[in-house]
Design a protein around this motif. Structure first.
Motif, PDB file in Angstrom:
ATOM      1  N   PHE A  32       0.786  -1.223   0.000  1.00 34.18           N
ATOM      2  CA  PHE A  32       0.000   0.000   0.000  1.00 34.18           C
ATOM      3  C   PHE A  32       0.821   1.277   0.000  1.00 34.18           C
ATOM      4  CE2 PHE A  32       0.299  -1.573   4.313  1.00 34.18           C
ATOM      5  CZ  PHE A  32       0.719  -0.466   5.029  1.00 34.18           C
ATOM      6  N   TRP A  33       2.149   1.195   0.203  1.00 34.79           N
ATOM      7  CA  TRP A  33       2.972   2.391   0.137  1.00 34.79           C
ATOM      8  C   TRP A  33       4.408   2.011  -0.233  1.00 34.79           C
ATOM      9  CZ3 TRP A  33       0.467   6.837   0.188  1.00 34.79           C
ATOM     10  CH2 TRP A  33       1.227   7.994   0.060  1.00 34.79           C
ATOM     11  N   PRO A  87      -8.255  10.214   6.014  1.00 39.15           N
ATOM     12  CA  PRO A  87      -7.453  10.380   4.795  1.00 39.15           C
ATOM     13  C   PRO A  87      -7.959  11.574   3.991  1.00 39.15           C
ATOM     14  CG  PRO A  87      -8.224   8.119   5.004  1.00 39.15           C
ATOM     15  CD  PRO A  87      -8.902   8.913   6.071  1.00 39.15           C
ATOM     16  N   ARG A  89      -7.914  11.893   0.682  1.00 37.30           N
ATOM     17  CA  ARG A  89      -8.620  11.501  -0.538  1.00 37.30           C
ATOM     18  C   ARG A  89      -8.795   9.993  -0.560  1.00 37.30           C
ATOM     19  NH1 ARG A  89      -3.074  12.616  -2.868  1.00 37.30           N
ATOM     20  NH2 ARG A  89      -3.306  14.790  -2.423  1.00 37.30           N
ATOM     21  N   PRO A  90      -9.802   9.538  -1.294  1.00 37.29           N
ATOM     22  CA  PRO A  90     -10.036   8.084  -1.363  1.00 37.29           C
ATOM     23  C   PRO A  90      -8.932   7.382  -2.151  1.00 37.29           C
ATOM     24  CG  PRO A  90     -11.552   9.262  -2.798  1.00 37.29           C
ATOM     25  CD  PRO A  90     -10.773  10.305  -2.043  1.00 37.29           C
ATOM     26  N   THR A  91      -8.872   6.085  -1.987  1.00 36.07           N
ATOM     27  CA  THR A  91      -7.901   5.268  -2.695  1.00 36.07           C
ATOM     28  C   THR A  91      -8.118   5.370  -4.195  1.00 36.07           C
ATOM     29  OG1 THR A  91      -7.831   3.730  -0.859  1.00 36.07           O
ATOM     30  CG2 THR A  91      -7.049   2.903  -2.980  1.00 36.07           C
ATOM     31  N   ALA A  92      -7.025   5.463  -4.936  1.00 33.50           N
ATOM     32  CA  ALA A  92      -7.086   5.483  -6.398  1.00 33.50           C
ATOM     33  C   ALA A  92      -6.158   4.403  -6.937  1.00 33.50           C
ATOM     34  CB  ALA A  92      -6.673   6.849  -6.928  1.00 33.50           C
ATOM     35  N   ILE A  93      -6.613   3.699  -7.945  1.00 36.74           N
ATOM     36  CA  ILE A  93      -5.800   2.660  -8.568  1.00 36.74           C
ATOM     37  C   ILE A  93      -4.982   3.288  -9.688  1.00 36.74           C
ATOM     38  CG2 ILE A  93      -5.825   0.510  -9.902  1.00 36.74           C
ATOM     39  CD1 ILE A  93      -8.468  -0.166  -8.538  1.00 36.74           C
ATOM     40  N   THR A 158      -3.123  -4.495   8.359  1.00 37.17           N
ATOM     41  CA  THR A 158      -2.661  -4.066   7.041  1.00 37.17           C
ATOM     42  C   THR A 158      -2.214  -5.264   6.214  1.00 37.17           C
ATOM     43  OG1 THR A 158      -0.464  -3.527   7.908  1.00 37.17           O
ATOM     44  CG2 THR A 158      -2.051  -1.720   7.736  1.00 37.17           C
ATOM     45  N   PHE A 165      -6.167  -7.872  -1.194  1.00 40.80           N
ATOM     46  CA  PHE A 165      -5.882  -7.216  -2.470  1.00 40.80           C
ATOM     47  C   PHE A 165      -5.330  -8.218  -3.480  1.00 40.80           C
ATOM     48  CE2 PHE A 165      -2.933  -4.959  -5.293  1.00 40.80           C
ATOM     49  CZ  PHE A 165      -3.802  -4.038  -5.873  1.00 40.80           C
TER      50      PHE A 165
END
Length: 187
Positions: A32-33, A87, A89-93, A158, A165
């Motif tokens: 995720f990062w 957060p 902004r929402p998660t973006a792919i 996490t 995912f």
């Protein structure tokens, strides 16, 4: 969010060298990062300058000396404040493969299948690594016992997100291959 908070969160596990942190990012945070070792070392320098972490030098005989980093109280307070805010902004792919799939019409379907199969291979590899991390965290306990007894549960939660995912990646790949096969047999 900047890399700053990912590094501070990784240091919650305890003192670590830059090399050890890069391994933590590879196994625990990359889902995720992601960060390169160069990015980590630059961020460690900034965090030390800002007083959010401390560094000490460990003398080594057969290797170059290494720096070990720990969170300061200021770093813990900053991280705690960050963790308590929603957060921005929402998660973006952002996924290169999906752009290739979007543009696949008119290209060789075999190439598209190969790309999807490669993604499946990566997902299986990551799932295997995540399962090893899960086994290391949980040990011989069941999940409920681990969650009740563990000092920290954030890394486990996490990790579960990373597993979910990659499982979803596999489901999508399998479905995409079925649909591509169906399309080539119908056409």
């Amino acid at each position: 969010m900047s890399l700053k908070y990912a590094v501070l969160a990784a240091l919650l596990e305890g003192e670590a060298s830059g090399y050890e942190l890069s391994k933590v990012f590879d196994v625990s945070l990359a889902n995720f990062w992601p960060a390169t070792p160069q990015q980590l070392y630059r961020e460690l320098e900034r965090l030390a300058q800002d007083g959010l972490i401390e560094a000490r030098v460990v003398q080594q005989e057969r290797r170059p000396n290494k720096r070990m980093f720990t969170l300061t109280e200021a770093g813990r307070a900053d991280l705690s404040g960050f963790a308590a805010t929603p957060p921005r902004r929402p998660t973006a792919i952002r996924d290169e493969l999906l752009i290739k799939i979007q543009a696949m019409d008119g290209t060789d379907p075999a190439v598209t299948r190969e790309l999807i199969e490669e993604r499946m291979s990566w997902a299986r590899g990551k799932l295997a690594r995540y399962e090893r991390v899960r086994e290391r965290l949980v040990g011989d306990r069941d999940e409920e016992t681990y969650l009740r007894e563990a000092e920290r549960v954030g890394p486990y939660l996490t990790l579960m997100a990373g597993i979910a995912f990659e499982e979803q990646n596999l489901r999508w790949c399998e479905r995409a291959l079925v649909l591509l096969e169906r399309r080539t047999t119908v056409g």
